[in-house]
Structure formats: structure tokens, C-alpha cells
Design an enzyme around this catalytic site. Structure first.
Site, PDB file in Angstrom:
ATOM      1  N   GLU A   3       0.954  -1.155  -0.024  1.00 38.75           N
ATOM      2  CA  GLU A   3      -0.098  -0.006   0.043  1.00 38.75           C
ATOM      3  C   GLU A   3       0.869   1.151  -0.110  1.00 38.75           C
ATOM      4  O   GLU A   3       2.128   1.300   0.585  1.00 38.75           O
ATOM      5  CB  GLU A   3      -0.965   0.006   1.169  1.00 38.75           C
ATOM      6  CG  GLU A   3      -2.290  -0.582   1.042  1.00 38.75           C
ATOM      7  CD  GLU A   3      -2.941   0.343   0.482  1.00 38.75           C
ATOM      8  OE1 GLU A   3      -2.599   1.433  -0.485  1.00 38.75           O
ATOM      9  OE2 GLU A   3      -4.373   0.512   0.527  1.00 38.75           O
ATOM     10  N   ASP A   4       0.231   2.250  -0.508  1.00 38.75           N
ATOM     11  CA  ASP A   4       1.047   3.732  -0.377  1.00 38.75           C
ATOM     12  C   ASP A   4       0.904   4.167   1.005  1.00 38.75           C
ATOM     13  O   ASP A   4       1.672   4.639   1.521  1.00 38.75           O
ATOM     14  CB  ASP A   4       0.364   4.669  -1.490  1.00 38.75           C
ATOM     15  CG  ASP A   4      -1.257   4.778  -1.517  1.00 38.75           C
ATOM     16  OD1 ASP A   4      -1.680   3.973  -0.859  1.00 38.75           O
ATOM     17  OD2 ASP A   4      -1.620   5.487  -1.972  1.00 38.75           O
ATOM     18  N   ASP A  20      -4.692   4.682   6.143  1.00 35.98           N
ATOM     19  CA  ASP A  20      -5.280   5.787   7.057  1.00 35.98           C
ATOM     20  C   ASP A  20      -6.214   5.070   7.976  1.00 35.98           C
ATOM     21  O   ASP A  20      -5.865   4.869   8.961  1.00 35.98           O
ATOM     22  CB  ASP A  20      -5.912   6.878   5.780  1.00 35.98           C
ATOM     23  CG  ASP A  20      -6.450   8.229   6.474  1.00 35.98           C
ATOM     24  OD1 ASP A  20      -6.375   8.319   7.611  1.00 35.98           O
ATOM     25  OD2 ASP A  20      -7.138   8.694   5.698  1.00 35.98           O
ATOM     26  N   VAL A  32      -1.635  13.942   2.773  1.00 32.09           N
ATOM     27  CA  VAL A  32      -0.258  13.999   2.255  1.00 32.09           C
ATOM     28  C   VAL A  32      -0.594  13.709   0.487  1.00 32.09           C
ATOM     29  O   VAL A  32      -1.331  12.978   0.204  1.00 32.09           O
ATOM     30  CB  VAL A  32       0.836  12.947   2.564  1.00 32.09           C
ATOM     31  CG1 VAL A  32       0.996  13.634   4.039  1.00 32.09           C
ATOM     32  CG2 VAL A  32       0.228  11.620   2.809  1.00 32.09           C
ATOM     33  N   ASP A  61      -2.611  10.789  -4.364  1.00 32.41           N
ATOM     34  CA  ASP A  61      -2.992  11.890  -5.348  1.00 32.41           C
ATOM     35  C   ASP A  61      -3.809  12.787  -4.422  1.00 32.41           C
ATOM     36  O   ASP A  61      -3.971  12.592  -3.267  1.00 32.41           O
ATOM     37  CB  ASP A  61      -4.199  11.313  -6.132  1.00 32.41           C
ATOM     38  CG  ASP A  61      -5.261  10.685  -5.675  1.00 32.41           C
ATOM     39  OD1 ASP A  61      -5.124   9.802  -4.605  1.00 32.41           O
ATOM     40  OD2 ASP A  61      -6.410  11.086  -6.084  1.00 32.41           O
TER      41      ASP A  61
HETATM   42  P1  IMP Z   1      -7.948   3.959   4.194  1.00 28.65           P
HETATM   43  O1  IMP Z   1      -8.724   2.818   3.524  1.00 28.65           O
HETATM   44  O2  IMP Z   1      -8.541   5.011   4.931  1.00 28.65           O
HETATM   45  O3  IMP Z   1      -6.871   3.194   5.264  1.00 28.65           O
HETATM   46  O4  IMP Z   1      -7.101   4.753   2.982  1.00 28.65           O
HETATM   47  C1  IMP Z   1      -6.441   4.150   2.059  1.00 28.65           C
HETATM   48  C2  IMP Z   1      -6.149   4.629   0.722  1.00 28.65           C
HETATM   49  O5  IMP Z   1      -6.944   5.981   0.735  1.00 28.65           O
HETATM   50  C3  IMP Z   1      -4.731   4.738   0.487  1.00 28.65           C
HETATM   51  O6  IMP Z   1      -4.385   3.448  -0.030  1.00 28.65           O
HETATM   52  C4  IMP Z   1      -4.708   5.970  -0.280  1.00 28.65           C
HETATM   53  O7  IMP Z   1      -4.661   5.617  -1.735  1.00 28.65           O
HETATM   54  C5  IMP Z   1      -5.761   6.981   0.214  1.00 28.65           C
HETATM   55  N1  IMP Z   1      -5.628   7.902   1.057  1.00 28.65           N
HETATM   56  C6  IMP Z   1      -5.403   7.654   2.496  1.00 28.65           C
HETATM   57  N2  IMP Z   1      -4.829   8.790   2.856  1.00 28.65           N
HETATM   58  C7  IMP Z   1      -4.299   9.593   1.828  1.00 28.65           C
HETATM   59  C8  IMP Z   1      -3.703  10.715   2.001  1.00 28.65           C
HETATM   60  O8  IMP Z   1      -3.240  11.625   3.008  1.00 28.65           O
HETATM   61  N3  IMP Z   1      -3.400  11.306   0.890  1.00 28.65           N
HETATM   62  C9  IMP Z   1      -3.845  10.644  -0.567  1.00 28.65           C
HETATM   63  N4  IMP Z   1      -4.409   9.378  -0.436  1.00 28.65           N
HETATM   64  C10 IMP Z   1      -4.823   9.043   0.593  1.00 28.65           C
HETATM   65 MG    MG Z   2      -4.088   3.332  -2.127  1.00 30.90          MG
END
Ligand code: IMP
Ligand code: MG
Length: 187
Positions: A104-105, A108, A158, A164
Site C-alpha cells: 500500500e502507499d 489511513d 499527504v 493523489d
Molecule cells: P484507508 O482505507 O482510509 O486506510 O485509506 C487507504 C487509501 O486512501 C490509500 O491507499 C490511499 O490511496 C488513500 N489515502 C489515504 N490517506 C491519503 C492521503 O493523505 N493522501 C492521499 N491519499 C490517501
Molecule cells: Mg491506495
């Protein structure tokens, strides 16, 4: 010197440099190479955000490996997660009995990685581990570890190096973070 960046009225400040990223990616690869010596893991990138990180990481890997991709959508064009994860592209590889590393990048809320874990576990991998370049400290609501983390960061939005903002700025070579409200670009 990296400059402040303005997008749609939001100001982003330099956060993690190209050099810091390069050094950390190499360190992560050293650990992964040691842990997977003699094995043939499948690296599974989560599109779109992880494509640059995975491309750099994989070139530091010296064990036999394969690659595949999931494509998920959760954010739309917003800076805050919609809380809904959609599977836009499933895997094309056989996961059963294999050593799987999900890349993963950023983690969050943890919703995306938990969603992926659920899908992969149903296919009976031999092992399943997670790599994320970034981890928002204290935010993810997950009950399993991210095994390889590049940088733990505060819960700021970020961009860059694959990440993005409304689909743009993935091509920035380093990582920027949203400046606190009212921050003004120094002249
Ligand atoms: P999660 O499901 O909330 O953990 O988010 C996962 C996905 O949301 C990541 O793989 C990113 O592609 C995107 N994402 C989460 N936080 C950020 C951020 O700060 N900037 C850009 N993309 C984000
Ligand atoms: Mg992602």
C-alpha cells in the site's frame, strides 16, 4: 529545494524528500529480502496509489518474486475517506499456498487494507503480510499489524510519490503535506 505547492486553494509543504524515501525503501527491502530468502512471494500492489512505491521497492528485491494488482476506490476526489471501499479490479493470480505481500502507499482509516485482507484470506494463502510506505499514527482501526512500515506520520493529508489529490500530483517525486490553515508560501 522543494517548493510549497498550491492546489485548488490548498497549500502543501515539503514533508518527505526523495532522498529520505529512497533510503527507507532500501531499508524495507533489506528486511523483506532477509525474511523471504529462498521463497517466491507475490507482491500485490493496491492501485492506484502504490504504483510508484511498488516499482521502486521491487527493484531492491533480490529474491524470486511475482506481482499482481488490486484496484480499489474509496476516496473519490475528496481529502477525507468516504468510508466505502469498492473493488474495481480483482487479482488475476492464484493465491492459495503462496506467500503474499500486499503493498500500500498509505494506511489511513485501515478500511482498504482490512477489506483486502478479508478477500485474500478467503483464498488460503500460505502467509500474508502487509507493507505500507506511510502509516497515519493512531488512525487505523485495524486489529492486525502492518508488517513493514516506511514512515509513521501524523494524520495529515499527504500527496506525491503516487498519492493523489483529486487524481492529480501523483507524479511529484517527493511527499508533501497539507499545511495548517492560513499557512502562506514564503516569498
Ligand atoms: P484507508 O482505507 O482510509 O486506510 O485509506 C487507504 C487509501 O486512501 C490509500 O491507499 C490511499 O490511496 C488513500 N489515502 C489515504 N490517506 C491519503 C492521503 O493523505 N493522501 C492521499 N491519499 C490517501
Ligand atoms: Mg491506495
Amino acid at each position: 529545494m522543494a517548493e510549497f505547492i498550491k492546489i485548488n486553494g490548498d497549500t502543501f509543504e515539503p514533508f518527505i524528500t526523495e532522498e529520505q524515501i529512497r533510503k527507507r525503501v532500501k531499508e524495507l527491502a533489506v528486511h523483506i529480502n532477509a525474511d523471504y530468502a529462498g521463497k517466491t512471494p507475490i507482491f500485490i500492489g493496491v492501485l492506484n496509489g502504490s504504483f510508484i512505491f511498488l516499482a521502486d521497492l521491487i527493484r531492491e528485491i533480490n529474491v524470486d518474486c511475482e506481482m499482481d494488482f488490486f484496484k480499489l476506490s474509496s476516496y473519490g476526489d475528496a481529502k477525507i475517506s468516504s468510508g466505502q471501499v469498492k473493488l474495481l479490479k480483482n487479482l488475476n493470480c492464484e493465491v492459495a499456498g503462496r506467500d503474499i505481500l500486499v503493498v500500500e502507499d498509505i494506511v489511513d482509516s485501515g478500511l482498504s487494507i482490512a477489506f483486502i485482507k478479508n478477500i485474500i484470506e478467503k483464498e488460503n494463502p500460505k502467509t500474508l503480510k502487509f507493507v505500507s510506505l506511510l502509516l497515519k499514527k493512531g488512525v487505523p482501526k485495524i486489529d492486525f499489524p502492518i508488517d513493514y512500515v516506511g514512515f509513521e506520520i501524523p494524520p495529515d493529508f499527504v500527496i506525491g510519490y503516487g498519492l493523489d489529490y483529486a487524481q492529480k500530483v501523483r507524479n511529484l517525486k517527493s511527499i508533501y503535506r497539507l499545511s495548517p490553515q492560513g499557512s502562506i508560501k514564503p516569498e
